[in-house]
Design an enzyme around this catalytic site. Structure first.
Site, PDB file in Angstrom:
ATOM      1  N   SER A   7       0.735  -0.717  -0.012  1.00  0.00           N
ATOM      2  CA  SER A   7      -0.099  -0.080   0.393  1.00  0.00           C
ATOM      3  C   SER A   7       0.394   1.155  -0.050  1.00  0.00           C
ATOM      4  O   SER A   7       1.773   1.121   0.873  1.00  0.00           O
ATOM      5  CB  SER A   7      -0.174   0.165   1.465  1.00  0.00           C
ATOM      6  OG  SER A   7      -1.604   0.825   1.507  1.00  0.00           O
ATOM      7  N   HIS A  32      -1.254  -1.627  -4.285  1.00  0.00           N
ATOM      8  CA  HIS A  32      -2.970  -1.314  -3.541  1.00  0.00           C
ATOM      9  C   HIS A  32      -2.698   0.709  -3.014  1.00  0.00           C
ATOM     10  O   HIS A  32      -1.797   1.069  -2.764  1.00  0.00           O
ATOM     11  CB  HIS A  32      -2.574  -1.899  -1.784  1.00  0.00           C
ATOM     12  CG  HIS A  32      -3.800  -2.085  -1.057  1.00  0.00           C
ATOM     13  ND1 HIS A  32      -4.830  -2.355  -1.750  1.00  0.00           N
ATOM     14  CD2 HIS A  32      -4.749  -1.208  -0.271  1.00  0.00           C
ATOM     15  CE1 HIS A  32      -6.107  -2.383  -1.268  1.00  0.00           C
ATOM     16  NE2 HIS A  32      -5.642  -1.171  -0.307  1.00  0.00           N
ATOM     17  N   ASP A  34      -4.804   3.265  -1.299  1.00  0.00           N
ATOM     18  CA  ASP A  34      -5.930   4.233  -0.663  1.00  0.00           C
ATOM     19  C   ASP A  34      -6.364   5.221  -0.174  1.00  0.00           C
ATOM     20  O   ASP A  34      -5.663   6.494  -0.147  1.00  0.00           O
ATOM     21  CB  ASP A  34      -5.768   3.430   1.353  1.00  0.00           C
ATOM     22  CG  ASP A  34      -5.414   2.779   1.147  1.00  0.00           C
ATOM     23  OD1 ASP A  34      -5.952   0.860   1.266  1.00  0.00           O
ATOM     24  OD2 ASP A  34      -3.867   2.379   1.513  1.00  0.00           O
ATOM     25  N   MET A  36      -8.917   8.171   0.740  1.00  0.00           N
ATOM     26  CA  MET A  36      -9.879   8.266   1.989  1.00  0.00           C
ATOM     27  C   MET A  36     -10.736   9.693   1.613  1.00  0.00           C
ATOM     28  O   MET A  36      -9.912  10.765   1.942  1.00  0.00           O
ATOM     29  CB  MET A  36      -9.024   8.632   3.380  1.00  0.00           C
ATOM     30  CG  MET A  36      -8.492   7.103   3.277  1.00  0.00           C
ATOM     31  SD  MET A  36      -7.640   6.582   4.596  1.00  0.00           S
ATOM     32  CE  MET A  36      -6.740   5.267   4.752  1.00  0.00           C
ATOM     33  N   HIS A  65      -8.328   1.167  -3.322  1.00  0.00           N
ATOM     34  CA  HIS A  65      -9.875   0.844  -2.161  1.00  0.00           C
ATOM     35  C   HIS A  65     -10.582   2.476  -1.954  1.00  0.00           C
ATOM     36  O   HIS A  65      -9.316   3.086  -1.731  1.00  0.00           O
ATOM     37  CB  HIS A  65      -8.939   0.511  -1.174  1.00  0.00           C
ATOM     38  CG  HIS A  65      -9.577   0.084  -0.307  1.00  0.00           C
ATOM     39  ND1 HIS A  65      -9.206  -0.274   1.468  1.00  0.00           N
ATOM     40  CD2 HIS A  65     -11.571  -0.168   0.381  1.00  0.00           C
ATOM     41  CE1 HIS A  65     -10.223  -0.581   2.099  1.00  0.00           C
ATOM     42  NE2 HIS A  65     -11.297  -0.308   1.669  1.00  0.00           N
ATOM     43  N   MET A  67     -12.030   4.074   0.190  1.00  0.00           N
ATOM     44  CA  MET A  67     -12.889   4.430   1.919  1.00  0.00           C
ATOM     45  C   MET A  67     -13.477   5.587   1.675  1.00  0.00           C
ATOM     46  O   MET A  67     -12.747   6.948   2.097  1.00  0.00           O
ATOM     47  CB  MET A  67     -12.161   4.503   2.611  1.00  0.00           C
ATOM     48  CG  MET A  67     -11.419   3.233   2.972  1.00  0.00           C
ATOM     49  SD  MET A  67     -10.107   2.917   3.610  1.00  0.00           S
ATOM     50  CE  MET A  67      -8.602   2.875   2.469  1.00  0.00           C
ATOM     51  N   MET A 138     -11.195  -6.508   5.874  1.00  0.00           N
ATOM     52  CA  MET A 138     -10.417  -5.101   6.990  1.00  0.00           C
ATOM     53  C   MET A 138     -10.274  -5.842   8.092  1.00  0.00           C
ATOM     54  O   MET A 138     -10.978  -6.539   8.904  1.00  0.00           O
ATOM     55  CB  MET A 138     -11.498  -4.066   6.802  1.00  0.00           C
ATOM     56  CG  MET A 138     -10.961  -3.098   5.618  1.00  0.00           C
ATOM     57  SD  MET A 138      -9.829  -2.558   4.906  1.00  0.00           S
ATOM     58  CE  MET A 138      -9.476  -1.715   6.220  1.00  0.00           C
ATOM     59  N   ASP A 176      -6.536  -7.311   4.475  1.00  0.00           N
ATOM     60  CA  ASP A 176      -6.024  -5.557   4.268  1.00  0.00           C
ATOM     61  C   ASP A 176      -5.740  -5.188   6.058  1.00  0.00           C
ATOM     62  O   ASP A 176      -7.017  -4.772   6.737  1.00  0.00           O
ATOM     63  CB  ASP A 176      -5.872  -4.255   3.537  1.00  0.00           C
ATOM     64  CG  ASP A 176      -5.638  -2.850   3.874  1.00  0.00           C
ATOM     65  OD1 ASP A 176      -5.011  -2.961   4.575  1.00  0.00           O
ATOM     66  OD2 ASP A 176      -6.485  -1.976   3.028  1.00  0.00           O
TER      67      ASP A 176
END
Length: 216
Positions: A7, A32, A34, A36, A65, A67, A138, A176
């Protein structure tokens, strides 16, 4: 053999290209990413332009991913930015919008995936089991890197694998949160096929050695 997806949340944000090159040089499988928004989780990271920039500097699959709240608003843009896998959270919207978002992702030729937080039961993703290419479990509360691995999430993985074997055996199971050279063994024994490692990867002195341990 498992796949490892380091990540970039734990990389140097001042030089993400170098971070991605480090991932590739280590022999890792995916990158990966992330995303957010400060609403769905209490942190803000990166967005669509960064995904597009990463796409230009790596040939590795981008495992994006989301979020974010109500991801249906942005899945098209993330698909066009270059995501290979695009994960949305089951908790982030209504069932109708979640299904629509997964279908939209697939319509762009991107592999749709769905994630569930530690406190969310398996039943929440059951309506989507035959609609996704991957399910992300998660093993920390989403929002920040470097958290402690939650081993009590392993029964969730086992249950999901059993259910997927009946309706969608080709669907991957991803984990993850707190994954390292030790916890990866527990994850793989429970059925995980893709392992996200952030802090453990970027803090490792010998990244290639860590990658081999996770992949084994």
């Amino acid at each position: 053999m498992a796949l490892i997806a380091p990540s970039i949340l734990s990389a140097d944000f001042a030089n993400l290209q170098a971070g991605v090159e480090t991932i590739a040089e280590s022999g890792a499988d995916w990158v990966h990413v992330d995303v957010m928004d400060g609403l769905f989780v209490p942190n803000i990271t990166i967005g669509i332009p960064v995904v597009a920039a990463l796409r230009r500097v790596t040939s590795l699959p981008l495992d994006v991913h989301l979020m974010i709240d109500r991801p249906i608003r942005y899945v098209e843009q993330f698909c066009k930015a270059g995501a290979d896998y695009l994960t949305i959270h089951v908790e982030a919207d209504t069932p109708e919008n979640t299904l629509a978002a997964l279908e939209k992702i697939a319509s762009f030729g991107v592999k749709p995936a769905i994630s569930l937080k530690p406190g969310t039961p398996v039943e929440a993703v059951e309506p989507y089991l035959d609609k996704v290419a991957m399910i992300l479990v998660m093993t920390v509360e989403p929002g920040f890197g470097g958290q402690k691995f939650m081993a009590d999430m392993m029964p969730k993985l086992v249950t999901l694998r059993e259910k997927l074997n009946q309706v969608n055996p080709g669907c991957l199971l991803e984990v993850d949160g707190g994954v390292d050279a030790h916890t990866c063994v527990t994850c793989k024994e429970a059925g995980a096929q893709v392992l996200v490692a952030g802090s453990a990867f970027f803090k490792a002195v010998d990244k290639a050695a860590l990658v081999k341990v996770v992949q084994a």
